[in-house]
Design a protein around this motif. Sequence first.
Motif, PDB file in Angstrom:
ATOM      1  N   ALA A 118       0.795  -1.403   0.217  1.00 13.78           N
ATOM      2  CA  ALA A 118       0.120  -0.152   0.015  1.00 13.78           C
ATOM      3  C   ALA A 118       0.690   1.167  -0.032  1.00 13.78           C
ATOM      4  O   ALA A 118       2.183   1.143   0.218  1.00 13.78           O
ATOM      5  CB  ALA A 118      -0.746   0.029   1.175  1.00 13.78           C
ATOM      6  N   ARG A 119       0.284   2.508  -0.304  1.00 17.38           N
ATOM      7  CA  ARG A 119       0.972   3.801  -0.473  1.00 17.38           C
ATOM      8  C   ARG A 119       1.705   3.829   1.168  1.00 17.38           C
ATOM      9  O   ARG A 119       1.173   3.519   2.145  1.00 17.38           O
ATOM     10  CB  ARG A 119       0.161   4.769  -0.511  1.00 17.38           C
ATOM     11  CG  ARG A 119      -0.199   5.051  -1.909  1.00 17.38           C
ATOM     12  CD  ARG A 119      -1.224   6.252  -2.165  1.00 17.38           C
ATOM     13  NE  ARG A 119      -2.302   6.176  -1.344  1.00 17.38           N
ATOM     14  CZ  ARG A 119      -3.647   5.943  -1.770  1.00 17.38           C
ATOM     15  NH1 ARG A 119      -3.494   5.496  -3.003  1.00 17.38           N
ATOM     16  NH2 ARG A 119      -4.606   6.009  -0.736  1.00 17.38           N
ATOM     17  N   GLU A 175      -5.706   0.555  -1.787  1.00 14.96           N
ATOM     18  CA  GLU A 175      -5.856   2.141  -1.948  1.00 14.96           C
ATOM     19  C   GLU A 175      -6.454   2.576  -0.618  1.00 14.96           C
ATOM     20  O   GLU A 175      -6.396   3.722  -0.187  1.00 14.96           O
ATOM     21  CB  GLU A 175      -6.576   2.474  -3.139  1.00 14.96           C
ATOM     22  CG  GLU A 175      -5.728   2.026  -4.175  1.00 14.96           C
ATOM     23  CD  GLU A 175      -6.703   2.309  -5.676  1.00 14.96           C
ATOM     24  OE1 GLU A 175      -7.798   2.492  -5.491  1.00 14.96           O
ATOM     25  OE2 GLU A 175      -6.069   2.860  -6.643  1.00 14.96           O
ATOM     26  N   GLU A 177      -6.080   1.497   2.261  1.00 14.48           N
ATOM     27  CA  GLU A 177      -4.961   0.967   3.471  1.00 14.48           C
ATOM     28  C   GLU A 177      -5.531   0.025   4.325  1.00 14.48           C
ATOM     29  O   GLU A 177      -5.209   0.259   5.368  1.00 14.48           O
ATOM     30  CB  GLU A 177      -4.373   2.224   3.999  1.00 14.48           C
ATOM     31  CG  GLU A 177      -3.618   3.178   3.015  1.00 14.48           C
ATOM     32  CD  GLU A 177      -2.899   4.327   3.533  1.00 14.48           C
ATOM     33  OE1 GLU A 177      -2.452   4.126   4.750  1.00 14.48           O
ATOM     34  OE2 GLU A 177      -2.828   5.351   2.854  1.00 14.48           O
ATOM     35  N   TYR A 192      -2.492  -0.684 -10.642  1.00 14.58           N
ATOM     36  CA  TYR A 192      -2.411  -0.214  -9.436  1.00 14.58           C
ATOM     37  C   TYR A 192      -0.940   0.529  -9.297  1.00 14.58           C
ATOM     38  O   TYR A 192      -1.100   1.496  -8.512  1.00 14.58           O
ATOM     39  CB  TYR A 192      -2.177  -1.453  -8.377  1.00 14.58           C
ATOM     40  CG  TYR A 192      -2.112  -1.026  -7.114  1.00 14.58           C
ATOM     41  CD1 TYR A 192      -2.900  -0.383  -6.162  1.00 14.58           C
ATOM     42  CD2 TYR A 192      -0.861  -1.248  -6.554  1.00 14.58           C
ATOM     43  CE1 TYR A 192      -2.755   0.166  -4.948  1.00 14.58           C
ATOM     44  CE2 TYR A 192      -0.545  -0.877  -5.206  1.00 14.58           C
ATOM     45  CZ  TYR A 192      -1.296  -0.145  -4.518  1.00 14.58           C
ATOM     46  OH  TYR A 192      -0.926   0.280  -3.256  1.00 14.58           O
ATOM     47  N   ARG A 193      -0.097   0.174 -10.043  1.00 16.88           N
ATOM     48  CA  ARG A 193       1.441   0.854  -9.391  1.00 16.88           C
ATOM     49  C   ARG A 193       1.360   2.066 -10.272  1.00 16.88           C
ATOM     50  O   ARG A 193       1.952   3.095  -9.981  1.00 16.88           O
ATOM     51  CB  ARG A 193       2.409  -0.125  -9.882  1.00 16.88           C
ATOM     52  CG  ARG A 193       2.739  -1.130  -8.878  1.00 16.88           C
ATOM     53  CD  ARG A 193       4.138  -1.758  -9.030  1.00 16.88           C
ATOM     54  NE  ARG A 193       4.046  -2.872  -9.914  1.00 16.88           N
ATOM     55  CZ  ARG A 193       4.822  -2.834 -11.122  1.00 16.88           C
ATOM     56  NH1 ARG A 193       5.644  -1.804 -11.163  1.00 16.88           N
ATOM     57  NH2 ARG A 193       4.720  -3.774 -12.112  1.00 16.88           N
ATOM     58  N   ALA A 195      -1.134   3.878 -10.994  1.00 17.05           N
ATOM     59  CA  ALA A 195      -2.187   4.958 -10.139  1.00 17.05           C
ATOM     60  C   ALA A 195      -1.531   5.408  -8.852  1.00 17.05           C
ATOM     61  O   ALA A 195      -2.119   6.393  -8.265  1.00 17.05           O
ATOM     62  CB  ALA A 195      -3.380   4.210  -9.986  1.00 17.05           C
ATOM     63  N   ASN A 196      -0.719   4.521  -8.342  1.00 20.16           N
ATOM     64  CA  ASN A 196      -0.017   4.768  -6.902  1.00 20.16           C
ATOM     65  C   ASN A 196       1.564   4.674  -6.993  1.00 20.16           C
ATOM     66  O   ASN A 196       2.186   3.753  -6.887  1.00 20.16           O
ATOM     67  CB  ASN A 196      -0.605   3.743  -5.955  1.00 20.16           C
ATOM     68  CG  ASN A 196      -2.034   3.827  -5.827  1.00 20.16           C
ATOM     69  OD1 ASN A 196      -2.525   4.628  -4.796  1.00 20.16           O
ATOM     70  ND2 ASN A 196      -2.654   3.030  -6.618  1.00 20.16           N
ATOM     71  N   ARG A 197       1.929   5.812  -7.590  1.00 21.92           N
ATOM     72  CA  ARG A 197       3.439   5.911  -7.936  1.00 21.92           C
ATOM     73  C   ARG A 197       4.237   5.706  -6.654  1.00 21.92           C
ATOM     74  O   ARG A 197       5.487   5.153  -7.065  1.00 21.92           O
ATOM     75  CB  ARG A 197       3.834   7.121  -8.465  1.00 21.92           C
ATOM     76  CG  ARG A 197       3.008   7.650  -9.759  1.00 21.92           C
ATOM     77  CD  ARG A 197       3.577   6.557 -10.867  1.00 21.92           C
ATOM     78  NE  ARG A 197       2.726   7.015 -12.157  1.00 21.92           N
ATOM     79  CZ  ARG A 197       3.098   6.633 -13.300  1.00 21.92           C
ATOM     80  NH1 ARG A 197       4.286   5.530 -13.442  1.00 21.92           N
ATOM     81  NH2 ARG A 197       2.652   6.861 -14.426  1.00 21.92           N
ATOM     82  N   ASN A 198       3.793   5.754  -5.517  1.00 21.77           N
ATOM     83  CA  ASN A 198       4.691   5.439  -4.358  1.00 21.77           C
ATOM     84  C   ASN A 198       4.810   4.376  -3.963  1.00 21.77           C
ATOM     85  O   ASN A 198       5.500   3.551  -3.063  1.00 21.77           O
ATOM     86  CB  ASN A 198       4.581   6.562  -3.192  1.00 21.77           C
ATOM     87  CG  ASN A 198       4.661   7.915  -3.502  1.00 21.77           C
ATOM     88  OD1 ASN A 198       5.600   8.133  -4.372  1.00 21.77           O
ATOM     89  ND2 ASN A 198       3.788   8.608  -2.914  1.00 21.77           N
ATOM     90  N   SER A 199       3.872   3.358  -4.473  1.00 25.79           N
ATOM     91  CA  SER A 199       3.782   1.841  -4.117  1.00 25.79           C
ATOM     92  C   SER A 199       5.079   1.131  -4.569  1.00 25.79           C
ATOM     93  O   SER A 199       5.892   1.365  -5.674  1.00 25.79           O
ATOM     94  CB  SER A 199       2.410   0.949  -4.588  1.00 25.79           C
ATOM     95  OG  SER A 199       2.534   1.216  -6.033  1.00 25.79           O
TER      96      SER A 199
END
Length: 786
Positions: A118-119, A175, A177, A192-193, A195-199
Amino acid sequence: MNGSMTTFSFRALFATLAASTFCVSTVQSQSVSISLQPAYHGIPIYAAQEFGWFEEAGLNVTISFYSSGAPQIAAAVENSTWDMGILGSVPAVLGGAQGIVTVGINNDESAVTEIVGARRVTEWPPSELSEGIFGATASSTGELLLLECLLAAGINFTADNIQYGSQAELVTLLEDEEISYASLWSPNTYAYREANRNSEVFCNGADLDFPILGGIVVRDEWAQADPSLVARVLAVYLKAVGFMQNKENLDAVIELSRDFYEFAGVPQVSNAALESDIMLRPLFNLDQQLGLLNRNLDNRGISKLDEHYSELERFLNAFDASAVDQNPGPREYIDDAYMKLVSEDPVLREMAYEELSADAPVEDAAESVDVTISIQPGFLGIPVFAAQEFGWFAELGINADVVLYPAGNPQIADAVDNSTWDFGILGSVPALIGGSQGIWTIGVSNDASAAHQVVGAPGINEWPPTTLEMGTFGATSSSTGELLMLECLVAAGVNFTANNIQYGSQDELQQLLADNAVSYASLWSPNTHSYLQSQESAEVFCSGSDINLPVFNVLAVREDWAFDDPTLAARVLSVYLRAVGYMLNHENLDKAVDLSRAFYYSIGAPPISDDALRSDLLYRPMFNLDQQMELMDRNFVDGGVSQLDAHFNQLQTVLSFFDDTEEVGNPNEYITDEFLRLVSEDPTLRNFAYQELSTVSNETVPVSPTMAPETPAPEPTAGVPTEPGAAPSGAPGPTDAPAPTDAPGPSEPTEVPASTEPPASAARMIAGRVATALVIPLGSLSLYLF
């Protein structure tokens, strides 16, 4: 979709690509239901439908989608909803006891099945566990990967630490969490990755050297009702796989992938992600499929897919004792019979490779290139003879001269000392010895383990011998024959020394046996055949296959020649592989026997019976292009050590134990698959390599006016073996066989004096010995006897 099924008919796209050579005018359209998941492994089915290839093959295909494998299997088992399915290996294993049979592999997704966080989650492994910290899709390859990654990280977890959901539900949980880690597969992990660059990605199958092979499965009841229908569907599927494997279609495959995911309802996937799938998720063509499904003597009847599914069963049972407790074992629900039907039907096989091979003709060479090829007077030389006689070298602009050596030791010495030849076919022992002298092994000719034999002198019937004398055993120095003798003696528990072995050429050993000057000798085909035919009381006491010792003959090149022009080496390989395909094609068995007889007669070898020639063809496996690459593949599954590497390491160990042979080094310093890859990656050369295996050959076997008739072969004089260069006694006259109409036949060999060279000494100098070259004119084929 969330576990429900969506059924639709695809609209026609890429109409210009719909043309096909497969004729179905006599095939009545048959309905087939195929189930997919919204994932990469479904794209070949989509492509085949879009391009109209199913329809051209007389198939009316309906596609259904499932969110994952568990509901997909349930629909088939409970309601017979679909006939063929593309899914992960875990649901395929779970379906094994429920009438679901695996008939192929759809891809290896180990690199794109991942544990993502998760982020803001950066810790792996987690130092503290909470309820439901991990997420996975139940009974899927994703769950399997999660369990493997947790074990590899040493995490002491329980079932309470894992919560389950579909891939879409897991993305939402990440997303929000509500979970810290989840196992996602492509394209969900990409979406997913992105859309969530910090994952972060913490683990995948490739990291663990853990293959994740998706399955092509069928309902057993449906498949058994009409096996030919299954084969037709598979052939179309493989045609689409070929389209995707063809590097020239990369842009079209990316567009095709985007359209597939749009239809499947997957959120938009970037071009980078689509390209990653193509590069990281290997698909498998027909012969690669057969290789993964192959159960043979070398693997003790356990295929690579058997091994993978057995591992899955053990793993699943470790966490749920009832998961697969009813499964009968992979042999009962993995079946290669349907892939074999495709391979054995010339029309279906051609269809399966139609999009992988370019239609472009072989370019005419501006100028013919000279290449010198060295062989020995045995089975391994027949493909070169065939390629020369049928004119296949000339088709690729190669002017091939062929030189003949009695064994590998002088063959290697002549290349090292005099650069006499460029490309050679020889045993693995001399190839090993040449490894430190600029000789590279680039392929495998055949497995000669069954044809390498320790035979006895007439009247000898004791094995192992109870008493030893100086020179009891005979072998050819620094050869696979010597290796076999050493291994057979060790296997029999014989306490021997170097003084118990004397060395000589294969002809010299036959003479020593006939004179009872040695009690046992290691001979290889065709020498075993000619000796046993002439000495009816002689017995065979040991062979490579008896002691599970593979005896590979290999393809070798001089380093300076091959690496100076790699494309030329690839062209020679492609021609050689075409000839191998001719000999592998079961429709050509009788022709291959004729060809073998022509080869042996042309070099003046003693007559060999048709039964012996047929035995070589049936029990000395040769290898086509993809089988070659499989034997030479250094991948994460085997720790970077190919099957051929392992064989050479074994040779080094055995030879160094009995001799002070200098260490050659790591096999990757003298074995390379670079040239085979050049053949595989060039559509024209690949098509050329498979041209004779795909269809029944119309080639006429070369027959000279002096060639021996089929049967009976004239018997050689007992106890007096003929030298390879001498014309066999009792050879038929010039009117015994008609001349061909479409292929030049070898002209009558000139008589060559028998060698006066003494037997090799036990010192076995690596440099070997080289006799004076004697030219044997053979029409379009010039052989040199050394």
